[in-house]
Design a protein around this motif. Structure first.
Motif, PDB file in Angstrom:
ATOM      1  N   UNK A   1      27.940  34.365  39.553  1.00 44.69           N
ATOM      2  CA  UNK A   1      28.458  34.842  38.267  1.00 44.69           C
ATOM      3  C   UNK A   1      29.979  34.969  38.260  1.00 44.69           C
ATOM      4  N   UNK A   2      30.498  35.252  37.079  1.00 43.71           N
ATOM      5  CA  UNK A   2      31.938  35.451  36.927  1.00 43.71           C
ATOM      6  C   UNK A   2      32.384  36.697  37.677  1.00 43.71           C
ATOM      7  N   UNK A   3      33.595  36.666  38.204  1.00 46.82           N
ATOM      8  CA  UNK A   3      34.195  37.874  38.748  1.00 46.82           C
ATOM      9  C   UNK A   3      34.030  38.047  40.238  1.00 46.82           C
ATOM     10  N   UNK A   4      33.283  37.172  40.907  1.00 49.02           N
ATOM     11  CA  UNK A   4      33.070  37.324  42.346  1.00 49.02           C
ATOM     12  C   UNK A   4      33.791  36.255  43.163  1.00 49.02           C
ATOM     13  N   UNK A   5      34.403  35.287  42.483  1.00 49.23           N
ATOM     14  CA  UNK A   5      35.152  34.254  43.205  1.00 49.23           C
ATOM     15  C   UNK A   5      36.639  34.446  42.951  1.00 49.23           C
TER      16      UNK A   5
ATOM     17  N   UNK B   1      40.695  33.421  42.723  1.00 51.21           N
ATOM     18  CA  UNK B   1      41.398  32.220  42.230  1.00 51.21           C
ATOM     19  C   UNK B   1      41.673  31.227  43.349  1.00 51.21           C
TER      20      UNK B   1
ATOM     21  N   UNK C   1      38.329  29.280  43.157  1.00 49.19           N
ATOM     22  CA  UNK C   1      37.864  28.531  41.987  1.00 49.19           C
ATOM     23  C   UNK C   1      38.902  27.560  41.425  1.00 49.19           C
TER      24      UNK C   1
ATOM     25  N   UNK D   1      34.594  31.015  35.508  1.00 47.14           N
ATOM     26  CA  UNK D   1      35.378  30.878  36.738  1.00 47.14           C
ATOM     27  C   UNK D   1      34.527  30.252  37.849  1.00 47.14           C
TER      28      UNK D   1
ATOM     29  N   UNK E   1      30.594  32.167  48.713  1.00 42.33           N
ATOM     30  CA  UNK E   1      30.587  33.632  48.565  1.00 42.33           C
ATOM     31  C   UNK E   1      31.059  34.302  49.855  1.00 42.33           C
TER      32      UNK E   1
ATOM     33  N   UNK F   1      37.646  44.433  50.303  1.00 42.73           N
ATOM     34  CA  UNK F   1      37.532  43.158  49.573  1.00 42.73           C
ATOM     35  C   UNK F   1      37.980  43.307  48.118  1.00 42.73           C
ATOM     36  N   UNK F   2      38.406  42.174  47.531  1.00 38.62           N
ATOM     37  CA  UNK F   2      38.798  42.188  46.111  1.00 38.62           C
ATOM     38  C   UNK F   2      37.760  41.486  45.241  1.00 38.62           C
ATOM     39  N   UNK F   3      36.972  40.628  45.862  1.00 41.39           N
ATOM     40  CA  UNK F   3      35.964  39.894  45.075  1.00 41.39           C
ATOM     41  C   UNK F   3      34.603  40.133  45.726  1.00 41.39           C
ATOM     42  N   UNK F   4      33.928  39.082  46.163  1.00 43.97           N
ATOM     43  CA  UNK F   4      32.604  39.290  46.756  1.00 43.97           C
ATOM     44  C   UNK F   4      32.770  40.000  48.108  1.00 43.97           C
ATOM     45  N   UNK F   5      31.959  41.044  48.365  1.00 45.32           N
ATOM     46  CA  UNK F   5      32.271  41.882  49.532  1.00 45.32           C
ATOM     47  C   UNK F   5      31.658  41.438  50.864  1.00 45.32           C
ATOM     48  N   UNK F   6      30.636  40.578  50.835  1.00 42.21           N
ATOM     49  CA  UNK F   6      29.909  40.286  52.081  1.00 42.21           C
ATOM     50  C   UNK F   6      30.367  38.982  52.725  1.00 42.21           C
TER      51      UNK F   6
END
Lengths: 229, 214
Positions: A4-8, A10, A13, A104, A156, A170-175
């Motif tokens: 989904x949006x918001x986990x990748x 810039x 993407x 994104x 991810x 983390x700023x985006x996906x945490x794992x």
């Protein structure tokens, strides 16, 4: 499998969009030459088909079910280029109209599922069809689910490494990979098995409808799909 | 602003949002987006929350569990990622509610054609699949077995495949009948029809030059 949006970030993407732009240009190059009364409705119909196949529930042993991807089916029947374009358009429509996936994440999703899934399916089918056509279709469908799952898990899992604060938050996906790879890949091994059964059944349906010629000739819709790659 | 300009503005806003890492700033932007969404704001927020709920909840709970276990939990991260996802979804649904997507694709006639046709056919396919599911449920009093569910999925996929091939042919005919394709492309320009060659006839003598019998 959609990211989904918001986990990748810039950093992920934007290069993915550059790569996807080249891939879209390659896929559309052949189509533009023949963009006529057959191609335009066909592309639209394949887009709707890719969307519809994504709504079909694939049964998984244990009573649960997952969504079909349908990429292998599209790639084997209609070729990699049409499959990739149709799937990309579906992802764009899904993200804008239904909030599934995201703008994104569109390029990464399209490259993983639409392009890598299609190419894996066609190459596996091409390599195995001489031994056993049914097994070739099944392996192609299984790979078209597992390989995109692997790529999505990589995209991810790399996020905490490339996009984090100075203190490591983390700023985006945490794992990281240690969690994303098993979390994404293990369920997709089973979804891939369901997709393989579904694709084989539809392949036989297509043969019964004489959309596919006899395997001895090795030509026709499936053959055409392979030649278009 | 045209629909295409709205599309470009939306894409620029989405990219800009991913460069912001301050939760308070994202909260301000979300409030602004809510204020600008007009009367439909709560319906759009509801859609956005529902669309992102499953994935966000899974990631947030997973992160909380792992981070608490490892002793590096950050509430600010949870706030940041959830606000960002909500803002992106809000912007997306607001854009779709505000702008006609097909109008926004006008910059490319082919893309407009394909999106128009695909969106219509997607509706038809969704309805067909709903009918399939209802019929399948009505035929099984108990939970269906795995082979039955596999056959059902295959029947659905086969039907979609069949229908899409037929619909492509039908749509091609419908588009042709409405003049969407230039049937004369590539043919030489029409020339005026050549005048027929005059047929020779013996000249009929007029009265002045006519032979007169002496």
């Amino acid at each position: 499998m959609h990211i989904p949006d918001g986990f990748l970030s810039p950093q992920t993407y934007l290069p993915a969009y550059a790569a996807a732009g080249l891939a879209w240009a390659w896929a559309a190059r052949g189509l533009r030459r023949t963009l006529d009364e057959e191609t335009v409705p066909r592309l639209a119909a394949m887009t709707a088909l890719a969307y519809g196949l994504g709504l079909v529930m694939v049964p998984i042993p244990g009573g649960t079910s997952g969504h079909a991807l349908g990429v292998a089916m599209l790639a084997l029947l209609f070729g990699v280029r049409l499959s990739f374009l149709a799937y990309s358009l579906v992802l764009a429509l899904q993200s804008l109209l239904f909030g599934a996936g995201g703008i994104t994440a569109l390029a990464v999703n399209a490259l993983a599922m639409g392009l890598a899934g299609s190419i894996a399916a066609v190459l596996a089918f091409r390599g195995l069809r001489r031994m056993n056509e049914t097994a070739a279709v099944a392996v192609a469908a299984w790979l078209s689910v597992v390989l995109p799952g692997f790529l999505v898990a990589l995209a991810l899992g790399v996020q905490p490494l490339i996009a984090h604060k100075e203190d490591g938050t983390p700023l985006f996906f945490p794992f990281g990979f240690s969690i994303t790879l098993p979390a994404v890949l293990v369920p997709h091994l089973f979804i891939g098995a369901g997709e393989a059964v579904l694709t084989v059944l539809v392949w036989r349906f297509a043969q019964a409808r004489k959309w596919l010629p006899s395997p001895a000739r090795g030509r026709g819709v499936g053959g055409e799909g392979l030649e278009r790659l | 602003m045209t629909a295409t300009h709205w599309l470009l503005a939306y894409l620029a806003a989405v990219v800009a949002v991913t460069f912001i890492h301050a939760p308070w700033f994202l909260a301000v932007l979300l409030a602004l987006a809510l204020a600008a969404s007009g009367a439909a704001r709560w319906r759009i927020v509801q859609r956005a929350v529902l669309a992102g709920l499953t994935f966000n909840l899974t990631v947030s709970l997973g992160y909380a569990t792992v981070a608490l276990w490892q002793g590096n939990f950050s509430a600010q991260y949870l706030l940041l990622v959830n606000l960002r996802v909500l803002l992106l979804l809000q912007l997306g649904f607001w854009f779709v509610a505000r702008v006609n997507l097909i109008e926004a694709c006008r910059f490319s006639p082919t893309l407009s054609f394909v999106v128009t046709l695909a969106a219509g056919q997607i509706e038809a396919f969704s309805r067909a699949l709903r009918d399939f599911r209802l019929a399948f449920v009505s035929r099984h009093a108990a939970a269906p077995a795995l082979p039955a569910r596999a056959r059902h999925a295959a029947a659905q996929a086969g039907h979609l495949l069949d229908k899409s091939v037929c619909m492509a042919a039908e749509t091609a005919l419908a588009m042709r009948s409405r003049g969407c394709f230039d049937d004369y492309a590539g043919l030489p320009m029409l020339q005026p029809a050549p005048q027929p060659a005059p047929v020779w006839r013996p000249r009929r003598p007029d009265a002045a030059t006519a032979y007169r019998k002496p």
